[in-house]
Motif scaffolding. Structure first.
Motif, PDB file in Angstrom:
ATOM      1  N   ILE A  55       0.847  -1.191   0.000  1.00 27.30           N
ATOM      2  CA  ILE A  55       0.000   0.000   0.000  1.00 27.30           C
ATOM      3  C   ILE A  55       0.884   1.242   0.000  1.00 27.30           C
ATOM      4  O   ILE A  55       1.773   1.387   0.847  1.00 27.30           O
ATOM      5  N   ALA A  56       0.619   2.123  -1.015  1.00 23.27           N
ATOM      6  CA  ALA A  56       1.328   3.405  -1.086  1.00 23.27           C
ATOM      7  C   ALA A  56       0.316   4.507  -0.829  1.00 23.27           C
ATOM      8  O   ALA A  56      -0.699   4.613  -1.527  1.00 23.27           O
ATOM      9  N   ARG A  57       0.554   5.316   0.166  1.00 19.56           N
ATOM     10  CA  ARG A  57      -0.366   6.386   0.535  1.00 19.56           C
ATOM     11  C   ARG A  57       0.235   7.746   0.156  1.00 19.56           C
ATOM     12  O   ARG A  57       1.454   7.924   0.154  1.00 19.56           O
ATOM     13  N   GLY A  58      -0.663   8.672  -0.159  1.00 19.58           N
ATOM     14  CA  GLY A  58      -0.215  10.023  -0.474  1.00 19.58           C
ATOM     15  C   GLY A  58      -1.367  11.004  -0.393  1.00 19.58           C
ATOM     16  O   GLY A  58      -2.538  10.612  -0.396  1.00 19.58           O
ATOM     17  N   GLU A  59      -1.046  12.278  -0.324  1.00 18.56           N
ATOM     18  CA  GLU A  59      -2.051  13.329  -0.282  1.00 18.56           C
ATOM     19  C   GLU A  59      -2.082  14.044  -1.633  1.00 18.56           C
ATOM     20  O   GLU A  59      -1.068  14.141  -2.324  1.00 18.56           O
ATOM     21  N   PRO A  77       8.957   8.979  -2.207  1.00 14.28           N
ATOM     22  CA  PRO A  77       9.851   8.381  -3.218  1.00 14.28           C
ATOM     23  C   PRO A  77      10.056   6.887  -3.014  1.00 14.28           C
ATOM     24  O   PRO A  77      10.249   6.150  -3.985  1.00 14.28           O
ATOM     25  N   ARG A  78      10.005   6.407  -1.766  1.00 12.45           N
ATOM     26  CA  ARG A  78      10.236   4.980  -1.535  1.00 12.45           C
ATOM     27  C   ARG A  78       9.082   4.117  -2.037  1.00 12.45           C
ATOM     28  O   ARG A  78       9.221   2.900  -2.177  1.00 12.45           O
ATOM     29  N   ASP A  79       7.909   4.760  -2.310  1.00 17.35           N
ATOM     30  CA  ASP A  79       6.756   4.000  -2.791  1.00 17.35           C
ATOM     31  C   ASP A  79       6.595   4.059  -4.309  1.00 17.35           C
ATOM     32  O   ASP A  79       5.686   3.429  -4.856  1.00 17.35           O
ATOM     33  N   VAL A  80       7.466   4.818  -4.967  1.00 15.43           N
ATOM     34  CA  VAL A  80       7.316   4.990  -6.414  1.00 15.43           C
ATOM     35  C   VAL A  80       7.453   3.663  -7.144  1.00 15.43           C
ATOM     36  O   VAL A  80       6.750   3.387  -8.127  1.00 15.43           O
ATOM     37  N   ALA A  81       8.338   2.796  -6.649  1.00 18.28           N
ATOM     38  CA  ALA A  81       8.577   1.521  -7.334  1.00 18.28           C
ATOM     39  C   ALA A  81       7.358   0.611  -7.302  1.00 18.28           C
ATOM     40  O   ALA A  81       7.255  -0.323  -8.102  1.00 18.28           O
ATOM     41  N   PHE A  82       6.450   0.845  -6.366  1.00 16.30           N
ATOM     42  CA  PHE A  82       5.276  -0.022  -6.240  1.00 16.30           C
ATOM     43  C   PHE A  82       4.074   0.488  -7.030  1.00 16.30           C
ATOM     44  O   PHE A  82       3.002  -0.099  -6.966  1.00 16.30           O
TER      45      PHE A  82
END
Length: 344
Positions: free
Chosen positions: A38-42, A324-329
């Motif tokens: 799960i990648a979360r963002g606003e 940035p650490r979730d970009v790969a997912f």
């Protein structure tokens, strides 16, 4: 008995087998199973197209503000109306010129076709909107027709005069011819009498002089007849050319009127566009986001921003920021769960 006690208990053996089986299953599951990351963002919701900035095309004074901030509008709904009295006045003047030219063209076409009787067919629209224009053109037609009739009457009178002169010259020539015939007889008789000594020589000279005068008058009468015939031919040509001249003048005026009407039509199109541009309308369906002009009577310069419309008919996009650490997912076409807060 001791040998029987050295064997491991049944429970312990079963536990070992179970643990081994679980380890094998876990290893197999770890090799083939997928684990969701799960990648979360606003972020924020934005329309596919940017906010439509509405600008004034013409300078003018604000006459009406038809919307408020937050109001939903449809395409072509009125946003702001500028005072267009100046442009409307210019448009009215050009339209009046166009009507006058159209009536003139109708009258000139009537004249150019060779019609000299009756009334010209004034366009029905002009007859309805501005009948005085048709009346003026009809009066001009009558005046030109009367002028034509006067000129024609003068030319016909001149032709009649030339024909009378020809008749007189012909009659005079006939009279002189008869007189000359009598003179020839008299001259012959006098010559005979002079030869016989019955008359004086002076009498012979007198009759010969009269005979010579008659020859001269007869020749002059012949020249007069030729001149009269030439004058009659010229007068007939002038009568015929008068009608053609009237048509040629009408054709020349018609060509100029058509050219003038073409220019006026272009001016009307420009003036109509100016009048239309004083009504500032929404280019899209949307919501009024900003309203930069909110005072009646305010002066707006050309190019000034008057409002901003957020389109509602466009696709909505979510502009999100992730670590940035979730970009790969994150991959294209992945499904995403969007939660919208209660307040912006």
């Amino acid at each position: 008995m001791l040998a029987r006690e050295d064997r491991p208990p049944l429970f312990a053996s079963a536990s070992v087998y179970i643990i081994g089986a679980l380890f094998v299953c876990f290893t197999a599951w770890a090799s083939f199973a997928e684990v969701d990351e799960i990648a979360r963002g606003e972020g924020k919701v934005i329309p596919a197209s940017k906010t439509q900035i509405i600008q004034a095309s013409e300078a003018g004074v604000v006459q009406e503000i038809a919307v408020q901030i937050g109001q939903t509008v449809k395409k072509n709904d009125l946003i702001i109306r500028l005072d267009n009295s100046g442009n409307t006045s210019s448009l009215g003047e050009e339209q009046a010129k166009a009507r006058a030219l159209q009536a003139r063209i109708a009258r000139l076409q009537f004249e150019q076709s060779g019609n000299v009787e009756g009334s010209f067919p004034c366009p029905a629209e002009i007859q309805k909107v501005a009948p005085e224009i048709c009346d003026n053109e009809q009066k001009l037609l009558v005046a030109r027709r009367d002028n034509f009739e006067v000129k024609l009457s003068v030319l016909k009178s001149r032709l009649d005069q030339r024909e009378k002169e020809l008749d007189e010259a012909t009659a005079n020539a006939d009279r002189l011819s008869k007189s000359l015939a009598v003179s020839d007889q008299e001259t012959a008789l006098v010559e005979s009498m002079v030869k016989k000594g019955l008359m004086a020589k002076t009498e012979q000279i007198r009759v010969e002089r009269e005979q010579t005068d008659l020859h001269g008058q007869l020749n002059l009468a012949g020249e007069t007849i030729k001149k009269s015939k030439a004058a009659i031919t010229e007068a007939q040509l002038q009568v015929n050319e008068l009608g053609l001249q009237l048509q040629q003048e009408a054709l020349s005026d018609l060509t100029q009127a058509l050219a003038d009407l073409s220019v006026v039509d272009e001016t009307i199109r420009g003036a109509t566009d100016k009048v239309a541009r004083t009504d500032i309308r929404s280019p899209v369906d949307g919501i009024v986001n900003t309203l930069d002009v909110n005072t009646l009577g305010a002066f707006v310069q050309p190019g000034a921003v008057v409002a901003g419309i957020v389109p509602t008919s466009e696709t909505l996009l979510v502009e999100a920021r992730v670590s940035p650490r979730d970009v790969a997912f994150i991959q294209p076409d992945q499904e995403a769960l969007i939660k919208v807060t209660a307040y912006d």
